[in-house]
Design an enzyme around this catalytic site. Structure first.
Site, PDB file in Angstrom:
ATOM      1  N   LYS C  81     -52.570 -22.510  -7.740  1.00 55.76           N
ATOM      2  CA  LYS C  81     -51.882 -21.272  -7.343  1.00 55.76           C
ATOM      3  C   LYS C  81     -51.994 -20.255  -8.475  1.00 55.76           C
ATOM      4  O   LYS C  81     -51.890 -20.626  -9.657  1.00 55.76           O
ATOM      5  CB  LYS C  81     -50.410 -21.598  -7.044  1.00 55.76           C
ATOM      6  CG  LYS C  81     -49.611 -20.435  -6.444  1.00 55.76           C
ATOM      7  CD  LYS C  81     -48.173 -20.849  -6.101  1.00 55.76           C
ATOM      8  CE  LYS C  81     -47.403 -19.709  -5.436  1.00 55.76           C
ATOM      9  NZ  LYS C  81     -46.026 -20.098  -5.072  1.00 55.76           N
ATOM     10  N   SER C 161     -44.448 -18.636  -0.331  1.00 54.80           N
ATOM     11  CA  SER C 161     -45.456 -17.867  -1.035  1.00 54.80           C
ATOM     12  C   SER C 161     -46.713 -18.655  -1.375  1.00 54.80           C
ATOM     13  O   SER C 161     -47.748 -18.070  -1.647  1.00 54.80           O
ATOM     14  CB  SER C 161     -44.873 -17.328  -2.340  1.00 54.80           C
ATOM     15  OG  SER C 161     -44.577 -18.404  -3.228  1.00 54.80           O
ATOM     16  N   SER C 185     -41.000 -21.941  -0.943  1.00 52.71           N
ATOM     17  CA  SER C 185     -42.411 -21.545  -1.028  1.00 52.71           C
ATOM     18  C   SER C 185     -43.413 -22.688  -1.078  1.00 52.71           C
ATOM     19  O   SER C 185     -44.613 -22.452  -1.013  1.00 52.71           O
ATOM     20  CB  SER C 185     -42.628 -20.652  -2.251  1.00 52.71           C
ATOM     21  OG  SER C 185     -42.150 -19.356  -1.975  1.00 52.71           O
TER      22      SER C 185
END
Ligand SMILES: [Mg+2]
Ligand SMILES: [Zn+2]
Lengths: 95, 493, 494
Positions: C81, C161, C185
């Site tokens: 990420k 997210s 998330s």
């Protein structure tokens, strides 16, 4: 509680984010929607309740006093948009 | 831990055009914690360094960096709190003070707001007239120093160096217990002494290790507190005094003119000798304090605090009392001797087994004066305590006169050497042999018949003969013996 | 030697076994993934691909394997990420404000992975600064969910997210991915993509080197193909870190060993407050399925009450923006990232931050600034932190009564279409996290595991919430649900 556009403009200034009059207007609505949503917290009886200070029950670890870092100014200013002689440069700040 | 409120002291009031005014002063002193590394990072806390060389990625607020607290900085704050006879809070909290400034990389300063590590305490401050006042300490908290912006390197740009960023500071806040610039200066000096004794701050004002924000207000004696102005970042004792004097008079003039004081932040300009408003700071600040979520509350183990307490050095007040008691020195001398821990240690070494008063006199009058002239600290004294002690011994046993002692001291100071040997090798020994002194007296009398006549008419002129004999013997004659002989030979009382 | 036609079809555990057995090399595995990543660019899951780095790492892994020195993740290709600092590689939290930023440091979590032999394929898309539930706030554009509704070509969001992470795992363009979870998330995108995600207990993974959103809530965790893979990855990611004093000094258990353990004797709490008005029937039905699975496997099911549940989301929308408003103050155009010309320093700040932050981030900074500002702190922030105490206390009460874990739906719905909620009131989007956010507020571990498909053929997930630092029980229970419900994979269309 709700905010007006003047408040949003003042808060944006505090947060150092330039907002146009239109944006401030739009954000006022959005912020009021969020503030309206969080309003329901007022229903909760929090008398005598301690605010949470840590999500887990643990104590803060301390480190020993020793120089273990620094000494590489180039690494610090590597990503600087504007620098000279390992100083960061900003528009002149006048006191 | 409460101090009785002070009554207005007529001697300290300021005369205005319309009557007397009392000035009320409180200080917020930022003292740099003596430590190897910074409060929340492992970068060096040493003064100076090439730009951004004492900077870790934490200090530069790189994304994802986290603070880790330095144990020694906590200990130093606690030691200081103990030295200020203050309450140590076993539970304190680090908060973020949010504002934007180029020398504040995180966009917030980590400080302690509602729950500081140290609470109320007391400092006893000695004043020049021999009196002493008690000054209340409101609190002491730990916080990060900011970086430095340099404005004179470029026509349109400021240069930012983060070497100071994140260095640990203790903010020591006094209660508004000071009533004159003299008191404020004496408080600052005493605070500096205490910090240096504790070894928690080097007190170096030129390097900014100690700087004061000074809150000044004025009022009619007996009235409630007036509106205060804060003079920011004063970094010398002298400037502190000047700034207070100027500011008090400025406020009095406004009030006597029927005006009101605006609560504001001001800056002292030493060049102009005046304070001026910092308009750039006037933008309504809203620091949005909240507990730093990267740091858990600071919890201190009472046993750990006790351990620090047990190892605390003797503090200036205790030392001063002991010097008066054990060495018989005057309170003033004791105060002077204990201003610096190194001086006090030196004194004790000299005074050990000797007359304390004699040791104190020689140190204060000769050694301190000479060091001052050279701008030297006691730590750098070319004359060791043993050497000085030997000189004091030589005076005491009559080997040398006080006058010769000064010369001997100067030789030891500039050239070094064992004072006892020097007395021998340089022939500084006091002449007590009456025959030799008598010969010298006879010679002077014989050579100055006119003076003899005058002295007979005016006996005080005998002193002239004493001086001449001393000169002739290179100061080595025992002055008392010379005096007696001169009088005897001249036949005057 | 068995013939493997598509190496990317293997799970992490299977790939690990294949590498160990010499069925294929780490370089071969990596090449298969590099090709798959390229072929899947249309999903916009990766914002930066690092194939050369991946090949070099894989080559080193092969050498280690040859020497018999394989580490736990030797040769396993992962996606990272964009919130995790990766040394010398684009790290910008998918924000314009961090333009050009390449950190001279590596986050503790990714450093742990590399130290265990993992291979980096690239950086994954995400909501800007992890603020969002649909991956539509990324400066690099939305991510497309590999899943589609039956009979529809409409692009769906992968959740957020960690939308890039979830989509990449679901599309089999990495063997697993790092993710972070501040309000849901990890778990919400895992649920939207039929993958497994775990947010460990706050303090289990170091936050050092992860771009901060809300410090008291942020936790890293993995998104993986199945429960076992998630357990393997978390074991590597978790550590106590001297650089993060909120990381906890507890040994990291062998999570993988917990997968497949019996659930007999475990007590599962079913919180009545999670039964929301207007919740789709299929979500409720899925929850029931989960209950039946665990009951059949020998667990005891009890009804419990978590009375402050409904206040978690509003409290979150005070605490998280407040912390974010302060954490994001450092993006000022001085030391790194985007810098706009300004007449003076204030102008520079205001223009750089206005140009650098997207709308959602600005919104949260403003809310956060407002709730912390003079006169409002007590009414908002302090009250929200008190409510947090009550939320945590609810869970403590349940656990004290003998409950070992709590079972809830992971999300109130299946994945929705890109743009579907874009114009709506921001609060509507926030409601996506209604089931997950309590877990962050209380600092507890939460695992999302797929348990079925919606009527439209989209994956739906269940959430298991555990006691602090008892991730093992979650892996055991998640494994049991997975075993009964099966695994779900999207048909390849990209
Ligand atoms: Mg202050
Ligand atoms: Zn301060």
């Amino acid at each position: 509680m709700s905010v007006d556009t003047a408040t949003v403009t003042r808060v944006a200034r505090l947060a150092r984010i330039k907002v146009s009059a239109d944006e401030a207007e739009r954000m006022t609505h959005e912020l009021n929607s969020i503030l309206g949503f969080v309003e329901q917290l007022n229903e909760v009886d929090v008398a005598g309740v301690e605010p949470m200070t840590s999500a887990v029950n643990t104590t803060m670890r301390w480190r020993q006093d020793a120089v273990t870092d620094g000494g590489d100014a180039g690494r610090v200013t590597l990503n600087a948009p504007l620098s000279d002689d390992n100083f960061f440069m900003v528009p002149k700040v006048v006191e | 831990m409460t101090i009785a409120p002070r009554l207005p002291d007529p001697k300290k009031l300021i005369k205005g055009a319309t009557g007397d005014w009392e000035v009320v002063i409180g200080l917020e002193v930022h003292a740099q914690v003596t430590s190897q590394s910074k409060l929340f990072s492992g970068a060096s806390a040493a003064y100076g360094g090439a730009p951004n060389s004492h900077v870790s990625l934490v200090d530069a607020a790189m994304p994802g960096m986290l603070p880790v607290i330095n144990e020694e900085c906590i200990a130093q704050a606690v030691r200081t709190g103990l030295g200020l006879r203050a309450a140590i809070n076993p539970y304190s909290v680090f908060d973020r003070k949010n504002y934007f400034y180029p020398d504040l990389p995180q966009g917030y300063q980590i400080s302690q707001y509602k729950q500081p590590i140290v609470g109320e305490g007391i400092v006893t401050v000695d004043l020049a007239d021999g009196s002493a006042i008690e000054v209340g300490i409101e609190r002491l908290h730990l916080e990060q120093d900011a970086g430095k912006s340099i404005h004179d390197q470029h026509p349109t740009m400021s240069f930012v160096d983060l070497n100071r960023s994140g260095v640990a500071l203790m903010e020591i806040v006094s209660k508004p217990d000071l009533r004159s610039s003299e008191e404020a200066k004496a408080y600052l000096a005493k605070l500096r002494t205490i910090l240096r004794y504790l070894g928690t701050c080097d007190g170096n004002m030129e390097e900014g290790s100690l700087r004061a924000d000074i809150n000044v207000s004025v009022r009619r004696p007996g009235d409630p507190l007036g509106t205060r102005c804060e003079i920011k970042n004063v970094n010398s004792m002298r400037f502190a005094g000047q700034a207070i004097e100027y500011e008090a008079r400025r406020q009095i003039a406004i009030l006597e003119d029927g005006g009101v004081i605006d609560q504001e932040t001001r800056l002292y300009d030493p060049g102009k000798g005046e304070t001026r408003s910092m308009r750039s700071k006037e933008e309504a600040h809203d620091y949005r304090y909240f507990p730093d979520p990267d740091l858990l509350p600071l919890v201190l183990d009472p046993a750990w605090i006790e351990g620090l307490k047990a190892h605390l050095p003797e503090l200036p007040d205790e030392k001063k009392a002991r010097f008066i008691r054990d060495y018989g020195v005057t309170p003033y001398d004791a105060m002077v001797l204990t201003l610096e821990r190194a001086s006090a240690d030196y004194f004790e070494q000299v005074a050990k087994g000797r007359d304390g008063k004699a040791a104190a006199n020689f140190m204060i009058n000769e050694l301190f004066g000479r060091l001052n002239k050279d701008g030297k600290a006691i730590e750098d004294s070319p004359v060791s305590a043993d050497q000085l002690g030997a000189i004091v011994d030589l005076i005491r046993d009559g080997t040398i006169s006080g006058k010769i002692a000064k010369d001997l001291f100067e030789i030891v100071y500039t050239e070094g050497g064992d004072p006892r040997d020097l007395v021998e090798s340089r022939g500084l020994k006091q002449v007590t042999d009456t025959g030799a002194i008598e010969a010298a007296v006879d010679a002077v009398i014989a050579a100055n018949p006119d003076k003899v006549a005058q002295a007979l008419a005016k006996p005080t002129l005998a002193g002239w003969f004493v001086g001449q004999v001393m000169k002739a013997t290179g100061g080595k004659a025992n002055p008392q013996a010379v005096n007696d002989l001169v009088k005897a030979k001249l036949g005057i009382e | 030697m068995s013939l493997v036609t598509d190496l990317t079809a293997l799970t992490l555990a299977e790939a690990r076994a294949g590498l160990k057995a010499g069925d294929f090399t780490a370089v071969e595995l990596t090449e298969a993934y590099v090709a798959a990543v390229e072929a899947a660019r249309g999903l916009n899951a990766y914002i930066v691909e690092t194939p050369e780095k991946a090949r070099a790492m894989a080559k080193a892994s092969d050498e280690r394997i040859a020497r018999g020195e394989a580490r736990p993740l030797e040769g396993i290709p992962l996606g990272i990420k964009d919130l995790f600092a990766t040394e010398g590689v684009h790290t910008q939290a998918c924000s314009h404000v961090l333009d050009g930023f390449k950190p001279p440091y590596e986050s503790t979590v990714t450093a742990n992975l590399w130290a265990d032999g993992a291979v980096m394929l690239g950086k994954l898309n995400m909501d800007e600064f992890a603020m969002g539930s649909s991956n539509e706030t990324s400066y690099y554009g939305p991510v497309t969910n590999p899943w589609r509704r039956q009979g529809s070509n409409a692009s769906l969001v992968p959740g957020g997210s960690s939308g890039g992470s979830a989509a990449a795992v679901a599309a089999r363009i990495c063997l697993g991915a790092t993710a972070t979870d501040t309000g849901g998330s990890i778990r919400q995108p895992a649920a939207f993509t039929g993958t497994v995600g775990i947010k460990p207990t706050y303090g289990r993974c170091s936050r050092w080197g992860i771009v901060a959103f809300a410090s008291s809530l942020d936790q890293a965790g993995p998104i993986a193909r199945d429960v076992r893979d998630a357990a393997i990855l978390l074991k590597s990611m978790a550590s106590v870190d001297p650089k993060d004093t909120t990381s906890v000094d507890l040994p990291v258990p062998d999570y993988e060993a917990a997968v497949g353990r019996s659930v007999k004797g475990l007590t599962i709490g079913i919180p009545r407050e999670y039964r929301l008005d207007g919740m789709p029937a299929e979500v409720d039905a899925l929850w029931q399925t989960g209950i039946e699975i665990l009951k059949d496997a020998g667990a005891t099911i009890v009804d419990i009450s978590l009375p402050h549940t409904k206040y978690a989301l509003p409290a979150y929308y005070i605490v998280a923006p407040a912390e974010a408003s302060s954490n994001l103050a450092r993006y000022d155009g001085v030391r790194y990232g985007l810098r706009e010309k300004g007449d003076d320093i204030v102008d520079l700040y205001e223009k750089s931050r206005a140009a650098g932050f997207g709308d959602e981030v600005k919104r949260r900074i403003l809310i956060g600034t407002y709730v912390l500002s003079a006169g409002y702190y007590d009414a908002y922030y302090l009250r929200a932190q008190k409510v947090r105490t009550l939320i945590k206390r609810d869970f403590e009460t349940a656990y004290a009564s003998g409950v070992d874990a709590v079972l809830t739906p992971a999300t109130p719905s299946a994945a929705f279409a890109i743009g579907e909620k874009a114009g709506a009131d921001p609060v509507e989007m926030y409601l996506n996290d209604v089931f997950t956010v309590t877990v962050n507020m209380a600092g507890l571990p939460g695992l999302a595991v797929p348990a079925g498909l919606s009527a439209e053929g989209l994956p739906l997930g269940l959430q298991l919430i555990g006691r602090p630092f008892d991730e093992e029980t979650l892996f055991t229970l998640g494994g049991a649900i997975e075993q009964a419900a099966g695994r779900f994979s999207a048909d390849k269309w990209w």
